[in-house]
Design a protein around this motif. Sequence first.
Motif, PDB file in Angstrom:
ATOM      1  N   GLY A  13       0.820  -1.206   0.000  1.00 18.25           N
ATOM      2  CA  GLY A  13       0.000   0.000   0.000  1.00 18.25           C
ATOM      3  C   GLY A  13       0.853   1.256   0.000  1.00 18.25           C
ATOM      4  O   GLY A  13       1.743   1.415   0.850  1.00 18.25           O
ATOM      5  N   GLY A  14       0.606   2.130  -0.979  1.00 19.63           N
ATOM      6  CA  GLY A  14       1.378   3.372  -1.097  1.00 19.63           C
ATOM      7  C   GLY A  14       0.546   4.589  -0.763  1.00 19.63           C
ATOM      8  O   GLY A  14       0.610   5.608  -1.452  1.00 19.63           O
ATOM      9  N   GLU A  36       2.012  -0.489  -4.629  1.00 22.89           N
ATOM     10  CA  GLU A  36       0.754   0.270  -4.656  1.00 22.89           C
ATOM     11  C   GLU A  36      -0.105  -0.168  -5.846  1.00 22.89           C
ATOM     12  O   GLU A  36       0.346  -0.154  -6.976  1.00 22.89           O
ATOM     13  CB  GLU A  36       1.047   1.779  -4.727  1.00 22.89           C
ATOM     14  CG  GLU A  36      -0.135   2.657  -5.060  1.00 22.89           C
ATOM     15  CD  GLU A  36      -1.355   2.461  -4.154  1.00 22.89           C
ATOM     16  OE1 GLU A  36      -1.191   2.391  -2.926  1.00 22.89           O
ATOM     17  OE2 GLU A  36      -2.488   2.374  -4.696  1.00 22.89           O
ATOM     18  N   VAL A  41       0.608   7.002  -6.329  1.00 20.19           N
ATOM     19  CA  VAL A  41       0.616   6.811  -4.879  1.00 20.19           C
ATOM     20  C   VAL A  41      -0.378   7.793  -4.228  1.00 20.19           C
ATOM     21  O   VAL A  41      -0.917   8.662  -4.901  1.00 20.19           O
ATOM     22  CB  VAL A  41       2.024   7.045  -4.278  1.00 20.19           C
ATOM     23  CG1 VAL A  41       2.994   6.012  -4.769  1.00 20.19           C
ATOM     24  CG2 VAL A  41       2.514   8.472  -4.550  1.00 20.19           C
ATOM     25  N   GLY A  43      -3.242   7.032  -2.161  1.00 19.41           N
ATOM     26  CA  GLY A  43      -4.459   6.442  -1.596  1.00 19.41           C
ATOM     27  C   GLY A  43      -5.523   7.503  -1.373  1.00 19.41           C
ATOM     28  O   GLY A  43      -5.803   8.321  -2.254  1.00 19.41           O
ATOM     29  N   SER A 223       7.153   9.643  -1.703  1.00 21.63           N
ATOM     30  CA  SER A 223       7.537   8.634  -2.692  1.00 21.63           C
ATOM     31  C   SER A 223       8.840   9.040  -3.388  1.00 21.63           C
ATOM     32  O   SER A 223       9.768   8.228  -3.554  1.00 21.63           O
ATOM     33  CB  SER A 223       6.384   8.496  -3.686  1.00 21.63           C
ATOM     34  OG  SER A 223       6.741   7.711  -4.752  1.00 21.63           O
ATOM     35  N   THR A 235       3.989   1.149  -8.778  1.00 22.35           N
ATOM     36  CA  THR A 235       2.571   1.485  -8.895  1.00 22.35           C
ATOM     37  C   THR A 235       1.904   0.541  -9.892  1.00 22.35           C
ATOM     38  O   THR A 235       2.593  -0.207 -10.594  1.00 22.35           O
ATOM     39  CB  THR A 235       2.384   2.950  -9.329  1.00 22.35           C
ATOM     40  OG1 THR A 235       3.201   3.183 -10.466  1.00 22.35           O
ATOM     41  CG2 THR A 235       2.746   3.919  -8.230  1.00 22.35           C
ATOM     42  N   SER A 238      -0.437  -4.878  -7.614  1.00 20.45           N
ATOM     43  CA  SER A 238      -1.356  -5.280  -6.560  1.00 20.45           C
ATOM     44  C   SER A 238      -0.849  -6.550  -5.876  1.00 20.45           C
ATOM     45  O   SER A 238      -0.382  -7.472  -6.549  1.00 20.45           O
ATOM     46  CB  SER A 238      -2.712  -5.531  -7.231  1.00 20.45           C
ATOM     47  OG  SER A 238      -3.614  -5.946  -6.301  1.00 20.45           O
TER      48      SER A 238
END
Length: 470
Positions: A13-14, A36, A41, A43, A223, A235, A238
């Motif tokens: 998770g980014g 991410e 990045v 979220g 980042s 990025t 997943s």
Amino acid sequence: MISKPNEHVIILGGGVAGLATGLELIRRGRRVTVIEKGERVGGLARTLVYGDFRFDIGGHRFHSHKPEIIAWIKELMGADLLRVPRISHIYLQNKFVDYPLRFPNALSIFSPPQAARILASYGAAALRRRLNGRKKDVSFEDWVVHRFGRAMFDVFFGPYTEKVWGISCQELSADWAAQRISLPSLTEAVKRAIAPGAEPPSTIISHFWYPRAGFGMIPDRMSEEIERLGGRVLTSASVAALEPRSDGGWRVHVQERDGVQRLTGDRVISSIPLHYLLAALPPESGAADIARRFSLSYRDMVLLFLALKIPRVSEDSWTYFPQTELLCGRTHEPRNWSAEMAPEGRTSLAAEVFTSRGEATWEMSDEQLVARAVREFEEIGFLPPHSLMDAWVLRVPYAYPVYYIGYAEKVRRVREFLDAAFPDLHLVGRTGSFRYMNSDGVIEDALALTDYLTGTRHEYVDVSKDYKVD
Ligand SMILES: Cc1cc2nc3c(=O)[nH]c(=O)nc-3n(C[C@H](O)[C@H](O)[C@H](O)COP(=O)(O)OP(=O)(O)OC[C@H]3O[C@@H](n4cnc5c(N)ncnc54)[C@H](O)[C@@H]3O)c2cc1C
């Protein structure tokens, strides 16, 4: 348990949590890879760009009561941080009044009988509390009624809270109120009303920090820093599966556009939704069973980004709409936060629709959502007619962890399972550890975790216990 210098830490998770943890670890000599799922990045804290307009997901201001957290963000952002006044109003009784509610301004919007009822019910609640002592509040409704009286709950807290969460206030835990509501008591308010010049309560902040080109500058900068220091931020990547290696450490299967990549790491830190994490772990570890037994809910939202032909809607940072019959619950006007958020002579609104996947509002088409919001804003006089220029709609899953009664025990059981089964797997942040915190709390959590992992502190301190959003 404690991380060794130079070990490879894979961060899932980014968002702010994953990036802040990655940045602190790389600064302290660890090797870091952040994975991410999104194309960018950030979220929940990212900033979106549509033409000449920039929008956050619901207007993110930076504020912390901790000087060390403010210092951390200032050091990261330098001259890009602006100081912005906080001005908010709430639409109540067909009028826009100061928010958080201030008295007697707030009482004056009610008819004399309504105002008398609110005061009488507040007085009765205060008396009951004095006579019965401090009983533990279970639900949000208990918490509010015991402090503010039934009438205030019926008029304001009840409808707005049910609109935000989509559940009854009897199902929502009192924890949420305790962390979130910073309204002054009526007694304090009345004292202030008759003693002009008295200081406002410290819980109502008057200014906040904001990056000049949108809040997303913060995760973007984190980042960039990680990459500058030699770390990797992937990025459109997943997490598909997490495999503990027999000789220690992890193999992480990452789904990318062109196939699956396998990374090996010594330690994994997760900031992704808890049930994604549990689903990625080997089912034979018991993770699937834990996910079924202790399932947790997140609230989603739909964001309407409205580009407008006019220079300004209001002076507000946020405007609140508690009425259940109105589609949107809150708006913010990005230009009031930074002039870089909209082109010269134009402004915009980001309007939040609190909903969840499967609900009618989630399923409405983009055109229907925009048409209804604009019509309602025009009807109540918030927007002048024909001011809409363009609109974009964003559906945001996992926006808020829902504090249903009993959630804390479920979170405890999930953590207990993970700690026992996977000592080199850690949770961090709001989404990943199911704790309602703003980005300042998330950064504090990332620092607490890195302090623990690098041996600066002997135990991990759960910062959410004393955390207050205000
Ligand atoms: C409407 C709204 C308003 C807010 N206002 C404020 C505010 O004013 N001030 C403030 O400080 N905070 C605010 N917040 C809170 C703030 O957004 C959060 O505290 C913070 O962004 C949480 O960061 P996080 O990293 O914990 O979670 P997230 O931002 O949810 O990050 C999790 C990341 O994991 C990624 N992910 C998910 N699944 C996978 C997978 N399988 N593989 C890889 N990656 C995955 C996601 O794409 C996401 O980027 C607000 C939040 C909302 C929703």
